[in-house]
Design a protein around this motif. Structure first.
Motif, PDB file in Angstrom:
ATOM      1  N   ASP A 161      -2.931  15.028   0.266  1.00 49.38           N
ATOM      2  CA  ASP A 161      -3.769  14.147  -0.540  1.00 49.38           C
ATOM      3  C   ASP A 161      -3.243  14.063  -1.975  1.00 49.38           C
ATOM      4  OD1 ASP A 161      -5.570  13.283   1.326  1.00 49.38           O
ATOM      5  OD2 ASP A 161      -7.114  14.763   0.850  1.00 49.38           O
TER       6      ASP A 161
ATOM      7  N   ASP B 176       0.807  -1.218   0.000  1.00 55.18           N
ATOM      8  CA  ASP B 176       0.000   0.000   0.000  1.00 55.18           C
ATOM      9  C   ASP B 176       0.844   1.274   0.000  1.00 55.18           C
ATOM     10  OD1 ASP B 176      -2.314  -1.384  -0.060  1.00 55.18           O
ATOM     11  OD2 ASP B 176      -2.791  -1.183   2.066  1.00 55.18           O
TER      12      ASP B 176
ATOM     13  N   THR C 204     -11.142  11.530  -7.429  1.00 57.65           N
ATOM     14  CA  THR C 204     -10.776  10.174  -7.012  1.00 57.65           C
ATOM     15  C   THR C 204      -9.534  10.265  -6.146  1.00 57.65           C
ATOM     16  OG1 THR C 204     -11.677   9.122  -9.014  1.00 57.65           O
ATOM     17  CG2 THR C 204     -10.012   7.891  -7.762  1.00 57.65           C
ATOM     18  N   ARG C 205      -9.620   9.807  -4.915  1.00 60.43           N
ATOM     19  CA  ARG C 205      -8.452   9.828  -4.030  1.00 60.43           C
ATOM     20  C   ARG C 205      -7.566   8.628  -4.329  1.00 60.43           C
ATOM     21  NH1 ARG C 205     -10.650  11.000   0.563  1.00 60.43           N
ATOM     22  NH2 ARG C 205      -9.749  13.038   0.950  1.00 60.43           N
TER      23      ARG C 205
ATOM     24  N   ALA D 168      -6.362   3.439  -7.270  1.00 63.36           N
ATOM     25  CA  ALA D 168      -5.058   3.334  -6.621  1.00 63.36           C
ATOM     26  C   ALA D 168      -4.383   2.015  -6.987  1.00 63.36           C
ATOM     27  CB  ALA D 168      -5.215   3.457  -5.108  1.00 63.36           C
TER      28      ALA D 168
ATOM     29  N   GLY E  56      -4.252   8.458  -2.732  1.00 67.45           N
ATOM     30  CA  GLY E  56      -3.437   8.177  -1.557  1.00 67.45           C
ATOM     31  C   GLY E  56      -3.201   9.410  -0.733  1.00 67.45           C
ATOM     32  N   LYS E  57      -2.304   9.292   0.258  1.00 63.20           N
ATOM     33  CA  LYS E  57      -2.016  10.388   1.178  1.00 63.20           C
ATOM     34  C   LYS E  57      -0.546  10.342   1.581  1.00 63.20           C
ATOM     35  CE  LYS E  57      -3.125  13.750   4.119  1.00 63.20           C
ATOM     36  NZ  LYS E  57      -4.135  13.534   5.164  1.00 63.20           N
TER      37      LYS E  57
ATOM     38  N   ALA F  82      -4.834   4.663  -1.410  1.00 62.12           N
ATOM     39  CA  ALA F  82      -6.232   4.486  -1.026  1.00 62.12           C
ATOM     40  C   ALA F  82      -6.688   3.066  -1.381  1.00 62.12           C
ATOM     41  CB  ALA F  82      -7.101   5.520  -1.737  1.00 62.12           C
ATOM     42  N   ASP F  83      -7.806   2.676  -0.830  1.00 60.32           N
ATOM     43  CA  ASP F  83      -8.355   1.340  -1.077  1.00 60.32           C
ATOM     44  C   ASP F  83      -9.425   1.443  -2.162  1.00 60.32           C
ATOM     45  OD1 ASP F  83      -9.107  -1.287  -0.990  1.00 60.32           O
ATOM     46  OD2 ASP F  83     -10.171  -1.154   0.925  1.00 60.32           O
ATOM     47  N   ASN F  84      -8.989   1.548  -3.417  1.00 60.58           N
ATOM     48  CA  ASN F  84      -9.923   1.562  -4.538  1.00 60.58           C
ATOM     49  C   ASN F  84      -9.215   1.070  -5.800  1.00 60.58           C
ATOM     50  OD1 ASN F  84      -8.586   3.861  -5.774  1.00 60.58           O
ATOM     51  ND2 ASN F  84      -9.674   5.178  -4.320  1.00 60.58           N
TER      52      ASN F  84
END
Length: 288
Positions: A239, A173, A260-261, A194, A263-264, A189-191
């Motif tokens: 972000d 991740d 759409t995110r 990503a 990650g961070k 991110a969890d999508n």
């Protein structure tokens, strides 16, 4: 990418209250148990941590007597934490408090400091605990140390196989951002967006030429389009956002739009991120 009003703070989900949290001082630090008091403030913090582990920069007070044994961690403003402050004049080593607005305060030595705090919990102030706090290294290239806060040992036990799988997943991740001489890490991110970006980086690093936009982000074109998972988002500094499927943005301030995110960025304050990104154009290389 027009600015819209900031979204409301995120309330803690209603779940059974935990009685402990697991805290590490530094990325490689040993785990220590924070015992939680039975109040709404501690319960809200535990519920929020139960949905996403916290990795927060550490700051030190410098304007109080006994401030050399105090440190604090700023909780992101999207988390809504209730408080019930009381007058505190004497603190023991290991005591943990909540201080408005959205700040966790730790005393790792006995102190005489007057303030309005909400008791949250305590650590057993062993020599190992105090040494871990004092010897927590500053992140390379930064002026801050970090603290990691995760659900406690009273959470359901996982099998050894599950633990290994989780550790491997956490490694998968994480990605790297090279900006000049600075190397940052980011959690994906969890999508599916990503995931597609991670698969792209598995083929090799991706360098994006980015320009400043709106005094809140750096944006640049990707070499290929990625699947979108757009939703109304209020960004935070750090972000990493996908815009229109083929543009990469790194935010150093807030903005609300349909994004759409991806990650961070981890372990960096807003000011540190702004300093590294600089003014005008910047080249960022993303890699795994």
């Amino acid at each position: 990418m027009e600015s819209q009003p900031e979204s409301a703070p995120e309330s803690a989900p209603e779940t059974a209250s935990a009685t402990t949290l697991t805290v590490r001082f530094g990325d490689q630090g040993a785990p220590f148990t924070m015992h939680l008091y039975d109040n709404d403030t501690a319960a809200a913090i535990a519920r929020h941590v139960g949905t996403a582990d916290w990795r927060l920069p550490i700051y030190h007070y410098d304007d109080f007597e006994n401030s050399e044994v105090m440190q604090y961690y700023d909780i992101p403003s999207r988390y809504e934490i209730p408080s019930n402050p009381e007058s505190i004049t004497s603190e023991k080593a290991g005591e943990v408090y909540y201080s408005e607005p959205n700040r966790i305060v730790l005393f790792y030595g006995d102190a005489q400091v007057s303030g309005e705090y909400t008791p949250v919990g305590y650590f057993d102030a062993t020599e190992d605990f105090v040494r871990a706090v004092e010897e927590n290294p500053v992140l390379e290239g930064w002026g801050n140390k970090i603290v990691q806060i995760a659900p406690g040992s009273d959470e359901p036990e996982k099998s050894q196989t599950s633990v290994i799988t989780t550790e491997e997943q956490e490694e998968n991740d994480m990605i790297n951002l090279q900006i000049g001489e600075q190397n940052l890490t980011a959690k994906l991110a969890d999508n599916t967006s990503a995931q597609a970006f991670a698969e792209l980086l598995q083929e090799g690093p991706v360098t994006v030429q980015m320009s400043d936009y709106g005094n809140f982000e750096k944006v640049g074109p990707l070499p290929t389009s990625l699947p979108e998972n757009n939703q109304q988002i209020t960004t935070e500094p750090g972000d990493i956002i996908l815009y229109q499927g083929n543009s990469m943005t790194v935010y150093y301030d807030v903005n609300t739009w349909n994004f759409t995110r991806l990650g961070k960025v981890q372990g960096v304050t807003q000011q540190q991120l702004k300093d590294i990104l600089g003014e005008g154009d910047v080249e960022i290389t993303f890699s795994v």
